[in-house]
Design an enzyme around this catalytic site. Structure first.
Site, PDB file in Angstrom:
ATOM      1  N   TYR A   1      -6.563  -8.202  11.961  1.00  0.00           N
ATOM      2  CA  TYR A   1      -5.254  -7.916  12.563  1.00  0.00           C
ATOM      3  C   TYR A   1      -5.337  -8.284  14.046  1.00  0.00           C
ATOM      4  O   TYR A   1      -6.377  -8.068  14.679  1.00  0.00           O
ATOM      5  CB  TYR A   1      -4.912  -6.424  12.435  1.00  0.00           C
ATOM      6  CG  TYR A   1      -4.694  -5.970  11.010  1.00  0.00           C
ATOM      7  CD1 TYR A   1      -3.460  -6.153  10.387  1.00  0.00           C
ATOM      8  CD2 TYR A   1      -5.708  -5.347  10.289  1.00  0.00           C
ATOM      9  CE1 TYR A   1      -3.246  -5.723   9.079  1.00  0.00           C
ATOM     10  CE2 TYR A   1      -5.500  -4.908   8.976  1.00  0.00           C
ATOM     11  CZ  TYR A   1      -4.256  -5.107   8.381  1.00  0.00           C
ATOM     12  OH  TYR A   1      -4.040  -4.680   7.090  1.00  0.00           O
TER      13      TYR A   1
ATOM     14  N   GLN B   1       1.558  -5.695   5.830  1.00  0.00           N
ATOM     15  CA  GLN B   1       1.920  -5.406   4.452  1.00  0.00           C
ATOM     16  C   GLN B   1       3.271  -6.068   4.179  1.00  0.00           C
ATOM     17  O   GLN B   1       3.686  -6.915   4.958  1.00  0.00           O
ATOM     18  CB  GLN B   1       1.952  -3.908   4.245  1.00  0.00           C
ATOM     19  CG  GLN B   1       0.577  -3.260   4.520  1.00  0.00           C
ATOM     20  CD  GLN B   1       0.505  -1.760   4.274  1.00  0.00           C
ATOM     21  OE1 GLN B   1       1.412  -1.118   3.792  1.00  0.00           O
ATOM     22  NE2 GLN B   1      -0.644  -1.175   4.644  1.00  0.00           N
TER      23      GLN B   1
ATOM     24  N   GLU C   1      -6.215  -8.964   3.833  1.00  0.00           N
ATOM     25  CA  GLU C   1      -5.382  -8.257   4.820  1.00  0.00           C
ATOM     26  C   GLU C   1      -5.408  -9.079   6.093  1.00  0.00           C
ATOM     27  O   GLU C   1      -6.482  -9.295   6.669  1.00  0.00           O
ATOM     28  CB  GLU C   1      -5.899  -6.848   5.108  1.00  0.00           C
ATOM     29  CG  GLU C   1      -5.612  -5.853   4.008  1.00  0.00           C
ATOM     30  CD  GLU C   1      -6.009  -4.425   4.378  1.00  0.00           C
ATOM     31  OE1 GLU C   1      -5.867  -4.028   5.554  1.00  0.00           O
ATOM     32  OE2 GLU C   1      -6.483  -3.716   3.479  1.00  0.00           O
TER      33      GLU C   1
ATOM     34  N   GLU D   1       0.852  -1.191   0.000  1.00  0.00           N
ATOM     35  CA  GLU D   1       0.000   0.000   0.000  1.00  0.00           C
ATOM     36  C   GLU D   1       0.887   1.240   0.000  1.00  0.00           C
ATOM     37  O   GLU D   1       1.996   1.226   0.559  1.00  0.00           O
ATOM     38  CB  GLU D   1      -0.893  -0.002   1.256  1.00  0.00           C
ATOM     39  CG  GLU D   1      -1.719   1.280   1.398  1.00  0.00           C
ATOM     40  CD  GLU D   1      -2.860   1.195   2.402  1.00  0.00           C
ATOM     41  OE1 GLU D   1      -2.918   0.221   3.170  1.00  0.00           O
ATOM     42  OE2 GLU D   1      -3.695   2.127   2.398  1.00  0.00           O
TER      43      GLU D   1
ATOM     44  N   ASN E   1     -12.105  -0.952  -1.118  1.00  0.00           N
ATOM     45  CA  ASN E   1     -11.443  -1.423   0.107  1.00  0.00           C
ATOM     46  C   ASN E   1     -12.258  -1.041   1.339  1.00  0.00           C
ATOM     47  O   ASN E   1     -12.650   0.127   1.487  1.00  0.00           O
ATOM     48  CB  ASN E   1     -10.055  -0.776   0.235  1.00  0.00           C
ATOM     49  CG  ASN E   1      -9.366  -1.146   1.540  1.00  0.00           C
ATOM     50  OD1 ASN E   1      -8.957  -2.289   1.718  1.00  0.00           O
ATOM     51  ND2 ASN E   1      -9.254  -0.195   2.458  1.00  0.00           N
ATOM     52  N   GLU E   2     -12.523  -2.013   2.199  1.00  0.00           N
ATOM     53  CA  GLU E   2     -13.150  -1.772   3.516  1.00  0.00           C
ATOM     54  C   GLU E   2     -14.251  -0.718   3.452  1.00  0.00           C
ATOM     55  O   GLU E   2     -14.252   0.239   4.245  1.00  0.00           O
ATOM     56  CB  GLU E   2     -12.084  -1.378   4.553  1.00  0.00           C
ATOM     57  CG  GLU E   2     -11.109  -2.489   4.848  1.00  0.00           C
ATOM     58  CD  GLU E   2     -10.219  -2.256   6.060  1.00  0.00           C
ATOM     59  OE1 GLU E   2     -10.150  -1.118   6.565  1.00  0.00           O
ATOM     60  OE2 GLU E   2      -9.571  -3.230   6.499  1.00  0.00           O
TER      61      GLU E   2
ATOM     62  N   ASN F   1      -6.692   1.718   2.641  1.00  0.00           N
ATOM     63  CA  ASN F   1      -7.412   2.983   2.777  1.00  0.00           C
ATOM     64  C   ASN F   1      -6.953   3.987   1.721  1.00  0.00           C
ATOM     65  O   ASN F   1      -7.727   4.839   1.284  1.00  0.00           O
ATOM     66  CB  ASN F   1      -7.177   3.563   4.173  1.00  0.00           C
ATOM     67  CG  ASN F   1      -7.741   2.658   5.260  1.00  0.00           C
ATOM     68  OD1 ASN F   1      -8.551   1.779   4.995  1.00  0.00           O
ATOM     69  ND2 ASN F   1      -7.316   2.862   6.495  1.00  0.00           N
TER      70      ASN F   1
END
Ligand code: AHR
Length: 502
Positions: free
Chosen positions: A244, A350, A292, A27, A172-173, A72
């Site tokens: 996460y 990442q 992720e 990212e 994304n999200e 993001n």
């Protein structure tokens, strides 16, 4: 000492190992791209400004696919800013990470890097501040051979061959209120469906990923997947999941059992997707793109806050990973493999510097963090079919996940090469386990390699000055005795056993 055993048999199979489960994520965040992948002037940089030392570590790690450019970041990104002559590219604000984006690195640079790293790209489109038109334009620029305005522009930009990007994430999200252009499930579901339809009108065979929940703890989890898939079921192939984990205080037992949460997450997404499929009377199965996942000391970033001075490539979330973190990463990989029948893609988030297994310093060296090791060894040796094994082990009580078995394990069997690989974590933070696996179903077996990741200091970490402080070492207690593999698994440890079958 407590004891635990595995039952495995070559006849009981989950599914083939999906090589894309060993994916990663790049990212435009912190120093992942700038100072990570890309540092013109670095002693190891090539003619494209790509760091050779980082590339070498990426290859050694066995990364198979990389999601790009966010995260993001993508929800405010204009892909056009990152193509064409570098001197003409605009410098912009990246509101997601409060950073100055120079756009010196964009799609064509990433694709050059991807070819050198020998990875498959997984490209995300901006469905936050942008929409269908920009997604289709990006697809035309990237994949159409030539003869249209946008494909000819790519050729003019020095990329004569189409990039042939097959897998695309639709945003994304989008469930997260922090996301630029955050949407309700209904709004996103409609937009994702229409974007997918339009992209498929250009290229029918794309693999498309709809945004699932950005975490199992989201208030909308479940309902979000249900609504989004109701709109997109026949138009997409995968739904995403993100997770996460971090050590909370000194609750090592809960942290070591993080994969219990990931396991539930996968089962719940599968159940929700299958329920939608049943309602729609569809025979299609939606797969999960766990695009992720990692250990991330996110609370530290939340507490310190994002930079307020708008700089280029600031140091963000450069977590220094410990032995404990590496054991958790090893067990998260075990869980992803256990679900090979439904997890098609997974991306550790990442790749370099930011929340990353690889660290690099400007003008300086690059090194492997502790979490690099279980990833690299699993990616290298998990081959063939994932076996449907049974764990028989004592349990321990954790504050976050209740009663959990102390052992977490997966085995893969490659019938062609006659190789069996067994990956095991002892989640008990305090007690060793006498471990045994009955290999009778495989005939004669020879132990070819046994590796252990454990340490008396669970908080030891690799640093620039001591880059090999944490590394796997030979598992001296491992042996095959008759048809039984035995080893002593130290507390909070990750092990890999490789056997040659005759
Ligand atoms: O990987 C860091 C961030 O975590 C990503 O940008 C976002 O998708 C997630 O919340």
């Amino acid at each position: 000492m407590q004891s635990g055993k595995l039952s495995i048999d070559p006849a009981f199979v989950v599914a083939p190992v999906n090589r894309r489960v060993f994916g990663s994520f790049v990212e435009h965040m912190g120093r992942c791209v700038y100072g990570g992948l890309y540092e013109p002037g670095h002693p190891t940089a090539d003619e494209d400004g790509l760091r050779g030392d980082v590339l070498e570590l990426v290859r050694e790690m066995g990364v198979t696919a990389v999601r790009y450019p966010g995260g993001n970041f993508v929800s405010g990104y204009r892909w056009e800013d990152g193509v064409g002559p570098v001197e003409d590219r605009p410098t912009r604000l990246d509101p997601a990470w409060k950073t100055i984006e120079t756009n010196a690195f964009g799609l064509n640079e990433f694709m050059r890097w991807a070819r050198k790293a020998d990875i498959e790209p997984v490209m995300a489109v901006n469905l936050g501040t942008r929409g269908i038109a920009e997604a289709v334009e990006l697809l035309e620029y990237a994949n159409h051979p030539k003869g249209t305005a946008l494909s000819d522009l790519r050729v003019e930009h020095g990329a004569p061959e189409p990039h042939a990007i097959r897998t695309w994430c639709l945003g994304n999200e989008m469930d997260g209120p922090w996301q630029l252009g955050h949407k309700t499930a209904e709004e996103y579901g409609r937009l994702a469906a229409e974007t997918a339809r339009a992209m498929r009108q250009v290229e029918p065979d794309l693999e498309l990923v709809a945004c699932g929940s950005s975490g199992r703890g989201m208030a909308t989890f479940g309902a979000w997947e249900d609504t989004v898939l109701e709109h997109t079921y026949e138009l997409v192939d995968h739904v995403s999941a993100h997770a996460y984990y971090e050590l909370d205080g000194d609750d090592r037992a809960s942290f070591l059992a993080s994969s219990v949460d990931m396991d539930k997450f996968i089962r719940e997404v599968v159940a929700t997707a299958d329920a939608v499929g049943a309602r729609l009377k569809s025979s299609k199965k939606i797969m999960i793109s766990f695009d992720e996942w990692n250990v991330w000391y996110n609370k530290a970033l939340t507490e310190s806050g994002l930079p307020t001075d708008w700089t280029e490539a600031p140091r963000l979330s450069e977590d220094a990973y410990t032995v404990l973190d590496a054991v958790v990463v090893g067990s998260l990989l075990i869980t992803l493999l256990q679900h090979s029948d439904r997890v098609a893609i997974a991306c550790q988030a990442q790749l370099v510097n930011t929340i990353a297994p690889i660290r690099s310093e400007p003008d300086g060296p690059a090194w492997r963090q502790s979490i690099f090791h279980p990833f690299a060894l699993t990616a290298r040796h998990a081959r063939g079919q994932v076996l449907d094994l049974r764990v028989d082990a004592p349990t321990l009580t954790t504050a976050k996940h209740g009663e959990v078995a102390v052992l977490d394990a997966v085995a893969t069997h490659d019938a062609e090469t006659g190789q069996l690989a067994v990956f095991v974590v002892n989640r008990d933070p305090a007690e060793a386990v006498a471990f045994a696996t009955d290999l009778r179903g495989f005939g004669a077996a020879t132990l070819t390699e046994a590796v252990l990741l454990a340490d008396d200091d669970l908080f030891a970490a690799n640093t620039m000055d001591e880059p090999d402080r944490v590394a796997p070492r030979p598992h001296t207690s491992a042996a095959v005795d008759g048809t039984t593999l035995r080893a002593e698994l130290p507390p909070a440890s990750w092990s890999m056993f490789r056997l040659q079958l005759s």
